[in-house]
Design a protein around this motif. Structure first.
Motif, PDB file in Angstrom:
ATOM      1  N   GLU A  89       8.394  14.057 -11.889  1.00 40.36           N
ATOM      2  CA  GLU A  89       9.367  13.166 -11.149  1.00 40.36           C
ATOM      3  C   GLU A  89      10.366  12.854 -11.874  1.00 40.36           C
ATOM      4  N   ALA A  90      10.091  12.596 -13.071  1.00 32.36           N
ATOM      5  CA  ALA A  90      11.241  11.894 -14.008  1.00 32.36           C
ATOM      6  C   ALA A  90      12.136  13.092 -14.454  1.00 32.36           C
ATOM      7  N   HIS A  91      11.378  14.234 -14.828  1.00 38.06           N
ATOM      8  CA  HIS A  91      12.237  15.433 -15.427  1.00 38.06           C
ATOM      9  C   HIS A  91      12.016  16.474 -14.501  1.00 38.06           C
ATOM     10  N   PRO A  92      12.610  16.549 -13.488  1.00 38.46           N
ATOM     11  CA  PRO A  92      12.518  17.840 -12.507  1.00 38.46           C
ATOM     12  C   PRO A  92      12.854  19.394 -13.246  1.00 38.46           C
ATOM     13  N   GLU A  93      13.561  19.249 -14.340  1.00 43.39           N
ATOM     14  CA  GLU A  93      14.010  20.380 -15.029  1.00 43.39           C
ATOM     15  C   GLU A  93      12.847  21.014 -15.722  1.00 43.39           C
ATOM     16  N   VAL A  94      11.691  20.410 -15.907  1.00 45.77           N
ATOM     17  CA  VAL A  94      10.677  20.866 -16.314  1.00 45.77           C
ATOM     18  C   VAL A  94       9.718  21.849 -15.596  1.00 45.77           C
ATOM     19  N   ALA A  95       9.855  21.465 -14.253  1.00 44.97           N
ATOM     20  CA  ALA A  95       9.115  22.321 -13.478  1.00 44.97           C
ATOM     21  C   ALA A  95      10.016  23.731 -13.271  1.00 44.97           C
ATOM     22  N   ARG A  96      11.303  23.490 -13.391  1.00 46.70           N
ATOM     23  CA  ARG A  96      12.201  24.694 -13.136  1.00 46.70           C
ATOM     24  C   ARG A  96      12.204  25.582 -14.348  1.00 46.70           C
ATOM     25  N   SER A 153       1.341  19.244 -10.350  1.00 50.90           N
ATOM     26  CA  SER A 153       2.664  19.768 -10.130  1.00 50.90           C
ATOM     27  C   SER A 153       2.947  20.066  -8.465  1.00 50.90           C
ATOM     28  N   LEU A 154       1.731  19.870  -7.837  1.00 53.49           N
ATOM     29  CA  LEU A 154       1.685  20.139  -6.386  1.00 53.49           C
ATOM     30  C   LEU A 154       3.247  20.134  -5.703  1.00 53.49           C
ATOM     31  N   TRP A 155       3.704  18.940  -5.901  1.00 55.21           N
ATOM     32  CA  TRP A 155       5.006  18.687  -5.046  1.00 55.21           C
ATOM     33  C   TRP A 155       6.444  19.363  -5.642  1.00 55.21           C
ATOM     34  N   THR A 156       6.109  19.613  -6.730  1.00 59.79           N
ATOM     35  CA  THR A 156       7.156  20.431  -7.347  1.00 59.79           C
ATOM     36  C   THR A 156       7.253  21.886  -7.117  1.00 59.79           C
ATOM     37  N   ALA A 157       5.993  22.572  -6.438  1.00 55.38           N
ATOM     38  CA  ALA A 157       5.923  23.840  -5.813  1.00 55.38           C
ATOM     39  C   ALA A 157       6.218  24.010  -4.514  1.00 55.38           C
ATOM     40  N   THR A 158       6.404  23.051  -3.670  1.00 63.18           N
ATOM     41  CA  THR A 158       6.506  23.256  -2.316  1.00 63.18           C
ATOM     42  C   THR A 158       8.028  23.698  -1.840  1.00 63.18           C
ATOM     43  N   THR A 159       7.997  24.288  -0.736  1.00 70.46           N
ATOM     44  CA  THR A 159       9.520  24.627  -0.341  1.00 70.46           C
ATOM     45  C   THR A 159       9.916  23.650   0.416  1.00 70.46           C
ATOM     46  N   PRO A 160      11.276  23.689   0.341  1.00 70.50           N
ATOM     47  CA  PRO A 160      12.343  22.669   1.091  1.00 70.50           C
ATOM     48  C   PRO A 160      11.794  22.745   2.403  1.00 70.50           C
ATOM     49  N   GLU A 161      11.233  23.807   3.054  1.00 72.89           N
ATOM     50  CA  GLU A 161      10.747  23.643   4.765  1.00 72.89           C
ATOM     51  C   GLU A 161       9.471  22.574   4.764  1.00 72.89           C
ATOM     52  N   LEU A 165       7.897  18.442   6.302  1.00 76.00           N
ATOM     53  CA  LEU A 165       6.936  17.981   7.113  1.00 76.00           C
ATOM     54  C   LEU A 165       6.270  16.783   6.353  1.00 76.00           C
ATOM     55  N   VAL A 166       6.284  16.449   5.048  1.00 75.59           N
ATOM     56  CA  VAL A 166       5.953  15.235   4.449  1.00 75.59           C
ATOM     57  C   VAL A 166       7.113  14.312   3.885  1.00 75.59           C
ATOM     58  N   ALA A 167       8.370  14.386   4.659  1.00 76.70           N
ATOM     59  CA  ALA A 167       9.351  13.581   4.514  1.00 76.70           C
ATOM     60  C   ALA A 167       8.851  12.076   4.659  1.00 76.70           C
ATOM     61  N   GLY A 168       7.860  11.627   5.080  1.00 75.64           N
ATOM     62  CA  GLY A 168       7.418  10.245   5.159  1.00 75.64           C
ATOM     63  C   GLY A 168       6.856   9.980   3.972  1.00 75.64           C
TER      64      GLY A 168
END
Length: 188
Positions: A89-96, A153-161, A165-168
């Motif tokens: 979360e703090a360093h999104p570049e890591v997942a990229r 890393s689950l949430w870093t691997a989800t698609t924008p679409e 669905l989990v915007a809340g």
């Protein structure tokens, strides 16, 4: 002079990290990295020999930072997963960077020894905890580590679409899902 050389090398690594995260290995440009680091291309080749060598240095530093900042805690794997989540979360570049590494390096380069050593050490610690009865033996140690790391890393691997669905889900909600899922893995 040594301080200047170290400062230049560090600026190059930081600029390269941003460039590789944004464009991948193939898309990254050494001229942009040099300009962002207030250096020149000759310095990149002097310190790192090639663009691939520069990426390896960036990725090795990333692994070293992750191991130092989020050490494995076999006594609290859900907490470990939560701290990994916090790092993503703090360093999104890591997942990229990790994604680019998997996409562009899979099978084409010799594996990085720093990653092999880090993973081997973690697996050995989990195996020891399993032998001591502190962790479930339901999964092999290597499989348990893979599950923990990938859940973190689950949430870093989800698609924008999917994200819509989990915007809340707040950050705290997403973190709790990760830690609860890891805790569920540990139940007999």
């Amino acid at each position: 002079m040594v301080g200047d050389a170290q400062a230049t090398r560090q600026r190059l690594l930081e600029a390269a990290s941003r460039e590789f995260a944004a464009y991948g290995i193939a898309g990254a440009r050494v001229d942009r990295i040099a300009a962002a680091a207030k250096s020149n291309k000759a310095q990149i080749y002097h310190y790192f020999e090639s663009k691939d060598g520069l990426f390896d240095a960036v990725f090795n530093a990333l692994v070293a930072d992750a191991v130092r900042e989020v050490p494995l805690d076999v006594d609290d794997l859900p907490g470990y997963a939560g701290r990994l989540f916090d790092g993503y979360e703090a360093h999104p570049e890591v997942a990229r960077l990790a994604t680019w590494y998997r996409l562009e390096r899979a099978g084409s380069q010799a594996p990085l020894e720093s990653i092999i050593a880090s993973n081997r050490h973690k697996v050995e610690r989990i195996e020891q905890a399993q032998r001591e009865g502190l962790l479930t033996t339901r999964y092999k140690a290597v499989d348990l580590l893979a599950l923990v790391v990938h859940l973190a890393s689950l949430w870093t691997a989800t698609t924008p679409e999917f994200t819509t669905l989990v915007a809340g889900h707040s950050r705290a909600d997403r973190r709790k899902i990760v830690t609860d899922a890891v805790a569920a893995l540990l139940t007999p």
